[in-house]
Structure formats: C-alpha cells, structure tokens
Design an enzyme around this catalytic site. Structure first.
Site, PDB file in Angstrom:
ATOM      1  N   PHE A  62       0.513  -0.799  -0.094  1.00  0.00           N
ATOM      2  CA  PHE A  62       0.176   0.114   0.097  1.00  0.00           C
ATOM      3  C   PHE A  62       0.328   0.768   0.116  1.00  0.00           C
ATOM      4  CE2 PHE A  62      -2.490   2.734   2.568  1.00  0.00           C
ATOM      5  CZ  PHE A  62      -3.580   2.840   1.260  1.00  0.00           C
ATOM      6  N   TYR A  78     -10.601   0.181  10.903  1.00  0.00           N
ATOM      7  CA  TYR A  78     -12.060   0.719  10.059  1.00  0.00           C
ATOM      8  C   TYR A  78     -12.111  -0.692   9.276  1.00  0.00           C
ATOM      9  CZ  TYR A  78      -8.606   2.964   7.685  1.00  0.00           C
ATOM     10  OH  TYR A  78      -7.349   3.539   7.194  1.00  0.00           O
ATOM     11  N   LYS A  79     -11.136  -1.397   8.855  1.00  0.00           N
ATOM     12  CA  LYS A  79     -11.047  -2.329   7.998  1.00  0.00           C
ATOM     13  C   LYS A  79     -12.054  -3.291   8.540  1.00  0.00           C
ATOM     14  CE  LYS A  79      -8.026  -0.537   5.124  1.00  0.00           C
ATOM     15  NZ  LYS A  79      -6.376  -0.818   4.791  1.00  0.00           N
ATOM     16  N   ARG A 113     -12.263  -5.525  -7.255  1.00  0.00           N
ATOM     17  CA  ARG A 113     -11.651  -5.445  -6.121  1.00  0.00           C
ATOM     18  C   ARG A 113     -13.486  -6.149  -4.878  1.00  0.00           C
ATOM     19  NH1 ARG A 113      -8.089  -2.765  -1.470  1.00  0.00           N
ATOM     20  NH2 ARG A 113     -10.077  -1.755  -1.841  1.00  0.00           N
ATOM     21  N   ASP A 117       2.076  -5.252   8.963  1.00  0.00           N
ATOM     22  CA  ASP A 117       1.004  -4.291   8.780  1.00  0.00           C
ATOM     23  C   ASP A 117       0.097  -5.429   8.807  1.00  0.00           C
ATOM     24  OD1 ASP A 117      -0.448  -2.970   7.764  1.00  0.00           O
ATOM     25  OD2 ASP A 117       0.449  -1.193   7.073  1.00  0.00           O
TER      26      ASP A 117
HETATM   27  C1  LIG Z   1      -5.764   1.124   4.827  1.00  0.00           C
HETATM   28  C2  LIG Z   1      -4.411   0.597   4.494  1.00  0.00           C
HETATM   29  C3  LIG Z   1      -3.450   1.976   5.212  1.00  0.00           C
HETATM   30  C4  LIG Z   1      -3.933   2.848   5.490  1.00  0.00           C
HETATM   31  O1  LIG Z   1      -3.810   4.023   6.470  1.00  0.00           O
HETATM   32  P1  LIG Z   1      -4.061   5.245   7.282  1.00  0.00           P
HETATM   33  O2  LIG Z   1      -3.030   5.551   7.714  1.00  0.00           O
HETATM   34  O3  LIG Z   1      -5.249   4.711   8.097  1.00  0.00           O
HETATM   35  O4  LIG Z   1      -4.369   5.889   5.964  1.00  0.00           O
HETATM   36  C5  LIG Z   1      -2.001   1.883   5.234  1.00  0.00           C
HETATM   37  N1  LIG Z   1      -1.321   0.246   5.196  1.00  0.00           N
HETATM   38  C6  LIG Z   1      -1.681  -0.232   4.639  1.00  0.00           C
HETATM   39  C7  LIG Z   1      -1.728  -1.468   3.751  1.00  0.00           C
HETATM   40  C8  LIG Z   1      -3.749  -0.435   4.639  1.00  0.00           C
HETATM   41  O5  LIG Z   1      -3.828  -1.451   3.373  1.00  0.00           O
END
Ligand SMILES: *Cc1c(COP(=O)(O)O)cnc(C)c1O
Length: 424
Positions: free
Chosen positions: A134, A234-235, A383, A209
């Site tokens: 990400f 939040y996921k 997705r 992560d």
């Molecule tokens: C959703 C996600 C994020 C989101 O980071 P925020 O700081 O909450 O915006 C970061 N890394 C990964 C791998 C994600 O899937």
C-alpha cells in the site's frame, strides 16, 4: 476448491442456514438492497454505533465535560482498546495501544526499530518493503529515511521474490523489513512466521502491517516472533470511518522503544508538565497526543464483535466464501475476459478476491449502481472483500449473477460508469 461447489442459489441458502457465524449478521446495520463487499476498505456499521456516539456526545462530553477524562475513562481508552486488540492478535497483556493512524504508527514503529538495530549492529541502512505494498507504507518509509539521512534507503522488493527466495532480498545490509501481511490489491497472504525467521536470520527487525488481515484471519504475533505490528481498525474490525489504528510491540522491545513523535501522552508523567521528555514505561510510550474520543469510543463496538467471534470459524467461512466466488466466476462467467489476480491456494489468500477486466472501472461502477458494492484498484482490478461476520453465501451468488448480467449485456458500456470521483 470445495468438493461440490453449490450450483444453485438454493444451495447457497442452505449453506447460510448451516453457517455458525450467521447470527453475527444482525449485529450490523446495512442498507436495504445492498450487498456490501468492501469491508476490506471500510467495515460496516455495528448496531449501537449511533447510540454509543450519542452517549459520548450528550452525556460524557455534554454533561461530564472535562471530568470525563477520569469519570468516563477517556484517558485510558487507548490502552483499554489496545488490550483487546493485543490479545486478539496473540500478544500478551500490555503490548498494544489503539491510537493515531496506521501511517503515523508506521513512522513511530519503524523509527524505534531502526534505533534498536543501530544499537545492536550499527551501520545497517536498508529498509525493505514490498514494491506492491500500500503506497502509504512506502511513502512513510521514504519520509523516514530522508529525515534520518546518514545513508538510510528504502529497498522495494517483488512479492514473487519474498515468496520464493526471501533470503536473496533480505541480506546483512538490512535493518528493518516492513511487510504487509495481506496485499491490498491482489489479496495475497504472506507467511508471517516463516518470513520473520528469515528476517531475524539476517539480523533485521520485522514490522508487520496487519491492515488487511486483522479481523479476517487468525494472527499470532508472539508465535510468529514478530517484533512490531501496526494496523487499522476500520477495515475488517469495523471500527468506523477513520477510526484509530493500533500499534503492537513485542514485550522484549518495549523499554527500548524510543520514537521521535515524543508527545505528552507518551510522557512518564504527562501532568507534571516538565520541560523535558521522559518516556513512560510500557505501552503508553507509543502514544503521542490527545485522541479523538468519539471515534475511539465507537471503534470499541467493532472490536468487541471481533473478540466474540471464533476466529477459526471466521477464517473457514472466509475461505469458503472466496472459494465459492472464484468457482462461480469460473463456471458462470467463463465467456468473459476475466483474470483471477488472487492466489488460489488457501495459504496464500486473504479475505478478498481480485479479478482483472479490461473495463474494470466501468464494470465496478455498474455493479455499485445496482447495490453490489465492491471497489476498483488500478490497473483494471475489481476488488471484492468478504467479511464473514456479515456476508452470506447467497450474497456471493447474487453478486456473480449481477456481474453476469452486466457483462453479458454490456451494461457497463455507458458514459455514466466511466467517470471517476475523487475516491475510487
Ligand atoms: C488501509 C491501509 C493503510 C491506511 O493507512 P491510514 O494511515 O489509515 O490512512 C495503510 N497501509 C495498508 C497496508 C493499508 O491497507
């Protein structure tokens, strides 16, 4: 693949009747006429979220005012929720807090990890992460390397190399390896324990992560011997839009954890108001400043539901739903140019299925217009996230049938489905 894939909607309804997690569906509020397959991006709303927010606003804030930091336990909320998350992820007591965002926690964890490595084996300057990670994870590491100077650099590695020959990309120059457990785009699941062993054998630290795995599959950070971990709530943890993230640190590193975002919430005595920073002992030192209490209070509902569900049942259903979806796409949409992007092997699959189609964006827009909400990621990827707590087997059937109609009749081929909003 399941031995006998359901071949009618009635078969799917029968699977729903036998589903031990079916009772969780009524713990969530979803709009009528919507099949929600984007819980990997923003989880659905737990029942009671509005009431909890109203209680915090009207009673705790409205009536309690500043007293609520003590009387409503606002001050200890990051640690209390952290305790739930830590245990849920296989950590012992007092190893996690809920605070800030994943991006910010990545910065804190990586900074602390690099300091620990520098003390132990000075001169290592490479931070490894996935090229397909990400983007925020990569960007945060770039920002940190730039800030540190002294030759720190980010090395981007290919997923294929991590899977087939990790030793070739994690060598003795590496200080820190930041890996995302499940890839946000492809849904590929990486092997936490095996990779952590390789990382440790090279003398580096392992930062995981868990954004796309926490809440979706069993995680045991201590059994995997991970050093640190971060992730969002939040996921799959259904904490609400922008709900705070978590940061977990193995007990062995806790008192060596030193981070540059040394705000007063991480201070040994925040209310002594002294002119110098001294970190608290234990998990409070991962904190920086005042938190969004309304958002954090609501996040507790999603975390509580996650803790109530049997994670082995969640994983079994997640694999059954994704298997079913893949099988129905393969058999019922065979005439269309669809390419499965997500690995077929269970041990390499998270809780989503990604499928490429040359007109992916328009196809997803047409699906969403019908109430089947997944999302689109560049390039060409549709997705579909499957949250076992509220997704049914019949939902999977209905989604594939809607997709079939859209593809068979080229219903995606309209201008209105080709215009992009600010968020895709
Ligand atoms: C959703 C996600 C994020 C989101 O980071 P925020 O700081 O909450 O915006 C970061 N890394 C990964 C791998 C994600 O899937």
């Amino acid at each position: 693949m399941p031995a006998a894939a359901p071949s009618t909607r009635e078969d799917c309804l029968e699977l729903d009747r036998r589903d031990p997690l079916a009772r969780f569906r009524e713990e969530f509020v979803l709009p009528e006429g919507v099949v929600y397959l984007d819980g990997n991006s923003l989880g659905a709303r737990p029942k009671g979220a509005s009431e909890r927010a109203a209680q915090v606003i009207e009673q705790e804030w409205g009536e309690g005012l500043i007293r609520s930091w003590n009387t409503a336990d606002w001050f200890t909320l990051p640690a209390r929720l952290g305790e739930m998350v830590g245990r849920y992820l296989g950590g012992s007591s007092g190893t996690a807090v809920v605070t800030d965002t994943t991006s910010i926690n990545l910065f804190k964890a990586a900074s602390a990890a690099l300091r620990i490595v520098e003390e132990r084996s000075p001169g290592r300057r490479v931070i490894v992460t996935q090229r397909e990670n990400f983007p925020s994870d990569i960007y945060m590491m770039e920002g940190l390397a730039e800030q540190l100077g002294q030759g720190y650099e980010v090395r981007l590695v290919e997923d294929e190399d991590l899977v087939s020959r990790p030793e070739s990309v994690i060598d003795e120059s590496v200080a820190l390896v930041l890996l995302t457990h499940v890839n946000y785009r492809t849904g590929r699941l990486f092997e936490m324990k095996a990779l952590t062993e390789v990382i440790h054998a090279a003398g580096a630290m392992a930062l995981w992560d868990l954004c796309h795995s926490a809440g979706a599959l069993p995680i045991d950070l201590e059994a995997a011997n991970a050093d640190m971990a971060v992730g969002c709530t939040y996921k799959y943890l259904n904490g609400g839009p922008g709900s705070p993230a978590f940061i977990w640190v193995a007990e062995r590193h806790q008192d060596a954890f030193a981070q540059p975002l040394s705000g007063w919430w991480g201070h040994k005595e925040p209310f002594a108001m002294t002119p110098h920073y001294e970190p608290a002992s234990g998990i409070r030192r991962y904190l920086t400043g005042t938190q969004g209490i309304i958002s954090m209070s609501v996040a507790e509902l999603g975390l509580t539901l996650a803790a109530r569900a049997d994670i082995e049942e969640v994983r079994a259903k997640s694999l059954a739903l994704t298997d079913l979806f893949i099988e129905l796409v393969r058999t019922r949409l065979a005439d269309h140019p669809l390419t499965l992007v997500t690995p077929l092997e269970h041990e390499h699959r998270g809780s989503q299925v990604s499928i490429a189609h040359p007109e992916g964006f328009a196809v997803m827009s047409a699906l969403i217009a019908r109430g089947f909400i997944g999302d689109y990621r560049e390039p060409e990827i549709l997705r579909f996230g499957f949250t076992p707590l509220y997704t049914s087997y019949a939902d999977v059937w209905d989604t594939v049938e809607a997709l079939r109609d859209i593809l068979d009749n080229r219903l995606w081929d309209k201008d209105e489905f080709k215009t992009r909003g600010a968020v895709t």
